[in-house]
Write a protein that holds these residues in place. Structure first.
Motif, PDB file in Angstrom:
ATOM      1  N   TYR A 221       3.362   3.833  -3.620  1.00  0.00           N
ATOM      2  CA  TYR A 221       2.492   5.011  -3.763  1.00  0.00           C
ATOM      3  C   TYR A 221       3.256   6.249  -3.293  1.00  0.00           C
ATOM      4  O   TYR A 221       3.276   7.294  -3.954  1.00  0.00           O
ATOM      5  CB  TYR A 221       1.214   4.818  -2.925  1.00  0.00           C
ATOM      6  N   THR A 222       3.899   6.132  -2.130  1.00  0.00           N
ATOM      7  CA  THR A 222       4.610   7.292  -1.558  1.00  0.00           C
ATOM      8  C   THR A 222       5.788   7.681  -2.433  1.00  0.00           C
ATOM      9  O   THR A 222       6.052   8.877  -2.633  1.00  0.00           O
ATOM     10  CB  THR A 222       5.043   6.966  -0.114  1.00  0.00           C
TER      11      THR A 222
ATOM     12  N   ARG B 254      -3.812   7.655  -8.658  1.00  0.00           N
ATOM     13  CA  ARG B 254      -5.217   7.312  -8.431  1.00  0.00           C
ATOM     14  C   ARG B 254      -6.108   7.814  -9.561  1.00  0.00           C
ATOM     15  O   ARG B 254      -5.753   8.752 -10.279  1.00  0.00           O
ATOM     16  CB  ARG B 254      -5.712   7.869  -7.081  1.00  0.00           C
TER      17      ARG B 254
ATOM     18  N   ASN C  28      -7.069   3.741  -5.965  1.00  0.00           N
ATOM     19  CA  ASN C  28      -5.631   4.010  -5.870  1.00  0.00           C
ATOM     20  C   ASN C  28      -4.854   2.891  -6.545  1.00  0.00           C
ATOM     21  O   ASN C  28      -5.233   1.716  -6.453  1.00  0.00           O
ATOM     22  CB  ASN C  28      -5.192   4.070  -4.403  1.00  0.00           C
TER      23      ASN C  28
ATOM     24  N   TYR D 100     -13.217   6.050   3.675  1.00  0.00           N
ATOM     25  CA  TYR D 100     -11.854   6.616   3.629  1.00  0.00           C
ATOM     26  C   TYR D 100     -11.637   7.588   4.784  1.00  0.00           C
ATOM     27  O   TYR D 100     -10.552   7.676   5.343  1.00  0.00           O
ATOM     28  CB  TYR D 100     -11.626   7.331   2.292  1.00  0.00           C
TER      29      TYR D 100
ATOM     30  N   TYR E 158       0.632  20.884   5.351  1.00  0.00           N
ATOM     31  CA  TYR E 158      -0.237  19.999   4.585  1.00  0.00           C
ATOM     32  C   TYR E 158      -1.620  19.969   5.240  1.00  0.00           C
ATOM     33  O   TYR E 158      -1.985  18.998   5.885  1.00  0.00           O
ATOM     34  CB  TYR E 158       0.432  18.631   4.618  1.00  0.00           C
TER      35      TYR E 158
ATOM     36  N   TRP F   2       5.659  11.408  -3.713  1.00  0.00           N
ATOM     37  CA  TRP F   2       6.597  12.378  -3.128  1.00  0.00           C
ATOM     38  C   TRP F   2       8.016  12.264  -3.689  1.00  0.00           C
ATOM     39  O   TRP F   2       8.872  13.098  -3.393  1.00  0.00           O
ATOM     40  CB  TRP F   2       6.661  12.188  -1.603  1.00  0.00           C
TER      41      TRP F   2
ATOM     42  N   VAL G  26       0.817  -1.221   0.000  1.00  0.00           N
ATOM     43  CA  VAL G  26       0.000   0.000   0.000  1.00  0.00           C
ATOM     44  C   VAL G  26       0.852   1.273   0.000  1.00  0.00           C
ATOM     45  O   VAL G  26       0.563   2.215  -0.742  1.00  0.00           O
ATOM     46  CB  VAL G  26      -0.963   0.023   1.230  1.00  0.00           C
ATOM     47  N   PHE G  27       1.882   1.302   0.855  1.00  0.00           N
ATOM     48  CA  PHE G  27       2.551   2.585   1.119  1.00  0.00           C
ATOM     49  C   PHE G  27       3.804   2.862   0.287  1.00  0.00           C
ATOM     50  O   PHE G  27       4.010   3.992  -0.163  1.00  0.00           O
ATOM     51  CB  PHE G  27       2.918   2.690   2.607  1.00  0.00           C
TER      52      PHE G  27
ATOM     53  N   TYR H 114       1.458  20.629  -2.929  1.00  0.00           N
ATOM     54  CA  TYR H 114       1.786  20.106  -1.595  1.00  0.00           C
ATOM     55  C   TYR H 114       3.110  20.667  -1.082  1.00  0.00           C
ATOM     56  O   TYR H 114       4.143  20.500  -1.746  1.00  0.00           O
ATOM     57  CB  TYR H 114       1.985  18.585  -1.643  1.00  0.00           C
TER      58      TYR H 114
ATOM     59  N   ARG I 286      -2.013   9.926   7.808  1.00  0.00           N
ATOM     60  CA  ARG I 286      -3.288  10.299   7.182  1.00  0.00           C
ATOM     61  C   ARG I 286      -4.063   9.062   6.740  1.00  0.00           C
ATOM     62  O   ARG I 286      -5.260   9.121   6.530  1.00  0.00           O
ATOM     63  CB  ARG I 286      -3.038  11.207   5.964  1.00  0.00           C
TER      64      ARG I 286
HETATM   65  N1  UDP Z   1      -0.711   6.737   0.826  1.00  0.00           N
HETATM   66  C1  UDP Z   1      -0.163   5.565   0.344  1.00  0.00           C
HETATM   67  N2  UDP Z   1      -0.962   4.708  -0.355  1.00  0.00           N
HETATM   68  C2  UDP Z   1      -2.254   4.969  -0.614  1.00  0.00           C
HETATM   69  C3  UDP Z   1      -2.810   6.174  -0.150  1.00  0.00           C
HETATM   70  C4  UDP Z   1      -1.999   7.041   0.557  1.00  0.00           C
HETATM   71  O1  UDP Z   1       1.021   5.314   0.543  1.00  0.00           O
HETATM   72  O2  UDP Z   1      -2.937   4.139  -1.267  1.00  0.00           O
HETATM   73  C5  UDP Z   1       0.176   7.646   1.593  1.00  0.00           C
HETATM   74  C6  UDP Z   1       0.952   8.576   0.626  1.00  0.00           C
HETATM   75  O3  UDP Z   1       2.193   8.898   1.204  1.00  0.00           O
HETATM   76  C7  UDP Z   1       0.029   9.779   0.584  1.00  0.00           C
HETATM   77  C8  UDP Z   1      -0.421   9.862   2.055  1.00  0.00           C
HETATM   78  O4  UDP Z   1      -0.577   8.486   2.447  1.00  0.00           O
HETATM   79  O5  UDP Z   1       0.704  10.939   0.155  1.00  0.00           O
HETATM   80  C9  UDP Z   1      -1.690  10.628   2.301  1.00  0.00           C
HETATM   81  O6  UDP Z   1      -2.731  10.095   1.496  1.00  0.00           O
HETATM   82  P1  UDP Z   1      -4.020  10.960   1.138  1.00  0.00           P
HETATM   83  O7  UDP Z   1      -4.992  10.073   0.457  1.00  0.00           O
HETATM   84  O8  UDP Z   1      -4.463  11.676   2.366  1.00  0.00           O
HETATM   85  O9  UDP Z   1      -3.403  12.002   0.100  1.00  0.00           O
HETATM   86  P2  UDP Z   1      -4.002  13.359  -0.537  1.00  0.00           P
HETATM   87  O10 UDP Z   1      -5.444  13.104  -0.835  1.00  0.00           O
HETATM   88  O11 UDP Z   1      -3.769  14.430   0.462  1.00  0.00           O
HETATM   89  O12 UDP Z   1      -3.157  13.513  -1.759  1.00  0.00           O
END
Ligand code: UDP
Ligand code: FAD
Length: 381
Positions: free
Chosen positions: A156-157, A292, A283, A186, A361, A161, A152-153, A326, A175
């Protein structure tokens, strides 16, 4: 002559301008460099007549009653609750990761065993951050933590980022906590929804007082200057108050180097079908270059025989090329920010507000909360 100048007609600028005009009954000038209201919360109808969020999905959610009651004076709500699926191992599973996700991805016996352990360790209904779960000593919990981290993380991260989760302030991944229950929503806040008549109308209502004058396609630099800690408006000393909601590094001409921001590219597509996907957002942590896909009709509840989606492709922010969506929550960036803040604090009639000026943020609810707090302060000033 105006008593107040607000830089930026986003949510921060609009709320503070509304308060100044409606409560203090003072004249406000808003200068906004874009050609529309609402900043990144803006929505509009696309060429097929489908209501879209111009800068990605915006779902209002808060636990702060004061904020909810305040905004509810300017809009009714559609009561939408956001549902997100994650495309993981070729299945679409609920996010944030919860007990249903566990059962969707692991074999039944293993899922049951780990579920019991999670409930035992954290109790049913609680939330735990991925970074905390990864520090757990229990080998089974460590296994599931690493599994969630990888699936998951991590990717995506890295996409969102350009760095790994542990290189960012923990508040970013917090978050998206792991939910020790079967709640697939969510967001878990008490108050949630999207303005029934859309964000554009919400902003029009916020800014409807005749004491508010809005100058679009106008930048701070076009009308305001700072020299020796004094603000000049159209080349004359300005004794009123300035509320600035843009980038703090831009305000001071990048004197202490540029602050880093993350940007996004939105690809909008309209499809000749009623619905494209099952829920508002899916996502894609591990596939594709986008993070996403959002289908707006799920959010706005609009009925239409076609549908519009957006794909979000993260990219680096480049001055004058794209939008600084961001701030990047990292210590080294906060160090630069603090220098700018010190400089700003020397200007008596300058007040900073919002995601860009505070370099934080924030979700929409915190932006409103801070604007209401700042209003109380400037009222006394
Ligand atoms: N995140 C992730 N996987 C996901 C969704 C979120 O790793 O499927 C992490 C990622 O670092 C993201 C953060 O959690 O930037 C915050 O997610 P959020 O959905 O709040 O992002 P936003 O809608 O603010 O872009
Ligand atoms: P902005 O919206 O950035 O507004 C600042 C305004 O100032 C802009 O209109 C800009 O053009 C103008 N400006 C800047 N500099 C100058 C200048 N020098 N001169 C003149 N004008 C200037 N929050 C939620 O609560 N729920 C969500 O679902 C959600 N989804 C999001 C999805 C994405 C992709 C993004 C990027 C953010 C999301 N947010 C969400 C956060 C939300 O967008 C922000 O909290 C909110 O928009 C911040 O408002 P603001 O007024 O501080 O900043």
């Amino acid at each position: 002559m105006f008593d107040f100048i607000v830089v930026g007609a986003g949510l921060s600028g609009s709320v503070i301008a509304e308060r100044i005009a409606n409560d203090l009954e003072k004249e406000v000038l808003i200068v906004e460099k874009r050609n529309h209201l609402g900043g990144n919360c803006a929505d509009c109808y696309d060429k097929n007549g489908i209501l879209i969020h111009k800068y990605g999905p915006h779902i209002f959610h808060t636990n702060i009653k004061l904020v909810w009651d305040y905004l509810s004076k300017f809009t009714e709500w559609n009561n939408y609750e956001h549902h997100v699926l994650g495309h993981i191992e070729n299945k679409n599973v609920p996010l944030p990761f919860n007990l249903n996700t566990l059962h969707d991805l692991l074999p039944p016996k293993e899922a049951e065993y780990i579920e019991k352990k999670l409930i035992n360790e954290f109790e049913f209904g609680s939330k735990v951050s991925i970074l905390e779960l990864r520090r757990n000593d229990d080998k089974d919990l460590k296994f599931v933590a690493d599994f969630i981290y990888e699936k998951v993380f991590l990717n995506y991260t890295k996409k969102q980022w350009g760095i790994k989760p542990e290189e960012l302030d923990p508040s970013v991944t917090e978050r998206l906590p792991i939910i020790i229950s079967n709640d697939n929503r969510y967001f878990h806040d008490k108050y949630q929804g999207i303005p029934k008549e859309g964000y554009h109308n919400l902003f029009k209502n916020l800014l409807s007082n005749n004491l508010i004058q809005i100058s679009q396609k106008t930048s701070f630099n076009d009308v305001l200057k700072i020299k020796n800690n004094e603000i000049f408006f159209n080349a004359k000393p300005f004794k009123g108050k300035v509320i600035y909601t843009g980038m703090i590094d831009e305000l001071f001409n990048y004197e202490y180097s540029t602050l880093k921001y993350r940007s996004l590219k939105f690809i909008f597509e309209t499809h000749p079908i009623e619905y494209y996907q099952k829920v508002g957002t899916i996502n894609y942590p591990n596939d594709y270059e986008f993070t996403r896909i959002t289908e707006y009709k799920h959010l706005t509840l609009q009925k239409h025989d076609k549908t519009t989606i957006s794909k979000e492709i993260p990219e680096e922010y480049e001055k004058n090329k794209n939008i600084p969506y961001y701030p990047i929550p990292k210590n080294e960036n906060y160090e630069i920010y603090k220098k700018y803040l010190k400089k700003a604090n020397k200007i008596e009639n300058l007040f900073l507000l919002g995601r860009l000026a505070d370099y934080k943020y924030y979700n929409m609810d915190m932006v409103i909360f801070n604007a209401l707090k700042l209003f109380e302060k400037i009222k006394e000033f």
